[in-house]
Design an enzyme around this catalytic site. Structure first.
Site: not given
Ligand code: DGL
Length: 279
Positions: A13-14, A45-46, A76-78, A154, A186-188
């Protein structure tokens, strides 16, 4: 030499958000060992370009593969949006990601064929969900970037007037489009399902990409005969490109007892493989 089935599963993940995916993975596969790498030094990463996310994510996945893993999870979606095709060609282990399993669950769940996706800017800009839904042309897709959500999570803020106002604003397009199913892309966001569910109401089904990704990983490992069956004390190893103490602290705050350790690694010098810090 360890048998392939005995190797850990690598989770990338990011940063911290992928811990929601790890939590679902551990719930569904408690006998598996996991190595989690969060690229916190370069997160979020967003806001990055797709090319930047791609380069970072491949570096992270290469690092995980250097540990010998039996499967990779792009949690991580991104990152999933940026590297999915490359990753399948680059590594010879089963790979799961978060976009396609969530899309397929949403197709099954929707009653009115109106599906929404909320995600980071890089995921929305990549149009990965549009690609994923191409096989279901009857679905009308509405997408919305929600950049501030990550920052709230966060900071440990999952309620209150400020978050509620931001959620009302972001989710307005979903209300207008009358979606009955919303992908938390998005994972969050599973950590914000309280406020999202509150704003949209009970008639909207929330699809967590964390949970659907874990089910997809379970299916892939079962099909490849790589799932451990025997009850055992599994290990969870946490690596971060940022500060280990910070990762440990935020990780524990977000997901309680799951994060028991953290080691800093420099993935740009992964050949040296020397941890720079440990808690
Ligand atoms: N993990 C990222 C996602 O799922 C979210 C956090 C980020 O922007 O790094 O897109």
């Amino acid at each position: 030499m360890r048998e392939t089935i005995d190797l850990p599963i690598g989770v990338f993940d990011s940063g911290f958000g992928g811990l929601t995916v790890l939590s679902s993975l551990v719930e569904q596969m408690p006998n598996e060992d996991f190595v989690y790498l969060g690229d916190t030094a370069r997160a979020p990463y967003g806001p990055l370009s797709i090319a930047e996310v791609r380069a970072n994510a491949l570096e992270g996945l290469d690092h995980l593969v250097s540990f010998r893993v039996k499967a990779l999870v792009i949690a991580c979606n991104s990152a999933s949006s940026a590297v999915l095709r490359d990753a399948r060609e680059r590594y010879d282990v089963p790979i799961t990601e978060v976009v396609l399993p969530a899309a397929s669950r949403a197709v099954a769940a929707t009653r009115n064929a109106r599906v929404g996706v909320i995600a980071t800017e890089s995921t929305i800009n990549s149009r990965s969900y549009e690609d994923a839904f191409a096989i279901a042309p009857r679905i009308t897709l509405t997408t919305q970037a929600c950049p501030r959500f990550v920052e709230f999570v966060e900071r440990g803020v999952t309620g209150g007037d400020e978050l509620l106002a931001v959620a009302e604003e972001y989710l307005e397009s979903m209300k207008k489009a009358q979606v009955d199913t919303l992908i938390l892309g998005c994972t969050h966001y599973p950590l914000l399902s309280g406020v999202i569910g509150y704003v949209l109401g009970n008639s909207v089904t929330l699809v967590s990409s964390a949970e659907t990704c874990a089910s997809s990983t379970y299916a892939q490992l079962t099909q490849a005969n790589l799932l451990r069956h025997q009850p055992r004390e599994a290990t969870h190893t946490f690596l971060t490109t940022g500060d280990a103490g910070n990762f440990h602290g935020i990780g524990r705050r977000l997901l309680g007892g799951l994060v028991t350790n953290a080691t800093t690694v420099d993935i740009q010098k992964e050949k040296d493989n020397v941890p720079a810090g440990h808690v």
